[in-house]
Design a protein around this motif. Structure first.
Motif, short mmCIF file in Angstrom:
data_model
loop_
_atom_site.label_atom_id
_atom_site.label_comp_id
_atom_site.label_asym_id
_atom_site.label_seq_id
_atom_site.Cartn_x
_atom_site.Cartn_y
_atom_site.Cartn_z
N GLY A 131 -12.96 -2.22 -7.15
CA GLY A 131 -12.78 -3.25 -7.71
C GLY A 131 -10.97 -3.47 -7.66
O GLY A 131 -10.45 -2.70 -6.95
N LEU A 132 -10.39 -4.85 -7.70
CA LEU A 132 -9.20 -5.04 -7.75
C LEU A 132 -8.00 -3.89 -8.18
O LEU A 132 -6.99 -3.82 -7.77
CB LEU A 132 -8.52 -6.25 -8.12
CG LEU A 132 -9.51 -7.45 -7.38
CD1 LEU A 132 -9.09 -8.94 -7.89
CD2 LEU A 132 -9.20 -7.60 -5.82
N GLN A 133 -8.69 -3.37 -9.18
CA GLN A 133 -7.62 -2.35 -10.04
C GLN A 133 -7.99 -0.94 -9.80
O GLN A 133 -7.26 0.00 -9.97
CB GLN A 133 -7.58 -2.61 -11.64
CG GLN A 133 -6.91 -3.75 -12.04
CD GLN A 133 -7.65 -5.15 -11.78
OE1 GLN A 133 -8.84 -5.05 -11.93
NE2 GLN A 133 -7.07 -6.38 -11.56
N ASP A 134 -9.12 -0.75 -8.83
CA ASP A 134 -9.58 0.50 -8.67
C ASP A 134 -8.86 1.00 -7.36
O ASP A 134 -8.47 0.32 -6.36
CB ASP A 134 -11.19 0.58 -8.18
CG ASP A 134 -11.92 0.17 -9.30
OD1 ASP A 134 -11.60 0.58 -10.51
OD2 ASP A 134 -12.92 -0.54 -8.97
N PRO A 135 -8.49 2.25 -7.24
CA PRO A 135 -7.90 2.95 -6.19
C PRO A 135 -8.95 2.98 -5.04
O PRO A 135 -10.12 3.26 -5.37
CB PRO A 135 -7.45 4.18 -6.60
CG PRO A 135 -8.30 4.77 -7.77
CD PRO A 135 -8.64 3.21 -8.45
N THR A 175 -4.21 -1.02 -5.83
CA THR A 175 -3.75 0.50 -5.41
C THR A 175 -4.61 0.72 -4.18
O THR A 175 -5.74 1.41 -4.35
CB THR A 175 -4.42 1.25 -6.78
OG1 THR A 175 -3.85 1.02 -7.86
CG2 THR A 175 -3.88 2.77 -6.74
N VAL A 176 -3.99 0.64 -3.32
CA VAL A 176 -4.45 0.81 -1.75
C VAL A 176 -3.75 2.04 -1.24
O VAL A 176 -2.45 2.15 -1.17
CB VAL A 176 -4.43 -0.46 -0.87
CG1 VAL A 176 -5.21 -0.01 0.42
CG2 VAL A 176 -5.02 -1.55 -1.81
N GLY A 182 -12.39 11.64 -6.57
CA GLY A 182 -13.35 10.74 -6.77
C GLY A 182 -13.07 9.37 -6.39
O GLY A 182 -13.95 8.44 -6.41
N VAL A 183 -11.73 9.15 -5.65
CA VAL A 183 -11.40 7.87 -5.06
C VAL A 183 -12.20 7.49 -3.90
O VAL A 183 -12.78 8.24 -3.10
CB VAL A 183 -9.84 7.86 -4.79
CG1 VAL A 183 -9.43 6.38 -4.11
CG2 VAL A 183 -9.13 7.83 -5.84
N ALA A 190 0.90 -1.03 -0.15
CA ALA A 190 0.24 0.00 0.05
C ALA A 190 0.79 1.22 -0.05
O ALA A 190 2.09 1.18 0.34
CB ALA A 190 -0.94 0.06 1.33
N THR A 191 0.08 2.39 -0.38
CA THR A 191 0.98 3.64 -0.28
C THR A 191 0.62 4.46 0.97
O THR A 191 -0.75 4.62 0.93
CB THR A 191 0.57 4.53 -1.45
OG1 THR A 191 1.34 3.79 -2.79
CG2 THR A 191 1.56 5.89 -1.56
N THR A 192 1.16 4.77 1.94
CA THR A 192 0.81 5.52 3.11
C THR A 192 0.66 7.04 2.41
O THR A 192 1.64 7.70 1.94
CB THR A 192 2.08 5.43 4.09
OG1 THR A 192 2.06 4.19 4.65
CG2 THR A 192 1.56 6.49 5.20
N VAL A 193 -0.42 7.78 2.88
CA VAL A 193 -0.78 9.17 2.25
C VAL A 193 -1.04 10.25 3.62
O VAL A 193 -1.53 9.46 4.54
CB VAL A 193 -1.91 9.21 1.39
CG1 VAL A 193 -1.25 8.41 -0.08
CG2 VAL A 193 -3.01 8.51 1.73
#
Length: 138
Positions: free
Chosen positions: A88-92, A119-120, A49-50, A34-37
């Motif tokens: 979905g699996l590819q959606d952020p 993309t989490v 819109g994520v 995952a990406t820490t934000v």
């Protein structure tokens, strides 16, 4: 600015706490896959819109949440099927809980990554810092 908000929030929390030594496990800074934000970066994702997933218990969610967030309580409702209904699996997707003292989001993210989510985003500072920053809430 956010660092000052974090410090203010921490100071207010410490003042409100009783003078009892309590060991609190802190959420990890990162979660593999995952990406820490920061909350500022999360706002950019929000503006794009994520989907935001709140893994706190329903009473916390009802007390206040990121505007438009979906509640999937980690302990009762967070599953591969329920997350697929949000993204979905590819959606952020941005996953959060109550900040650095809350382990729910890091656990949920580890599960999502194991299910194949690509993309989490890990909003480690969670809802409290989002709210203090004055970002959209419900």
């Amino acid at each position: 600015m956010i660092e000052n908000l974090r410090s203010s929030f921490l100071a207010a929390t410490l003042v409100a706490m009783p003078a009892i030594a309590v060991a609190v496990e802190e959420a990890p800074m990162t979660v593999t896959g995952a990406t820490t934000v920061t909350v500022d970066e999360s706002l950019e994702l929000f503006d794009q819109g994520v989907a935001f997933v709140d893994v706190r218990k329903p009473s916390d969610f009802e007390a206040g949440r990121v505007a438009g967030a979906i509640n999937l309580d980690l302990n009762d409702g967070f599953s591969q099927e329920s997350l697929l209904e949000v993204a979905g699996l590819q959606d952020p997707v941005v996953i959060y809980c109550n900040g650095a003292a809350c382990l729910r989001s890091s656990k949920a993210i580890a599960q999502a990554v194991s299910w194949g989510y690509e993309t989490v985003y890990y909003m480690r500072d969670g809802y409290p810092v989002w709210d203090i920053a004055g970002f959209p809430v419900e």
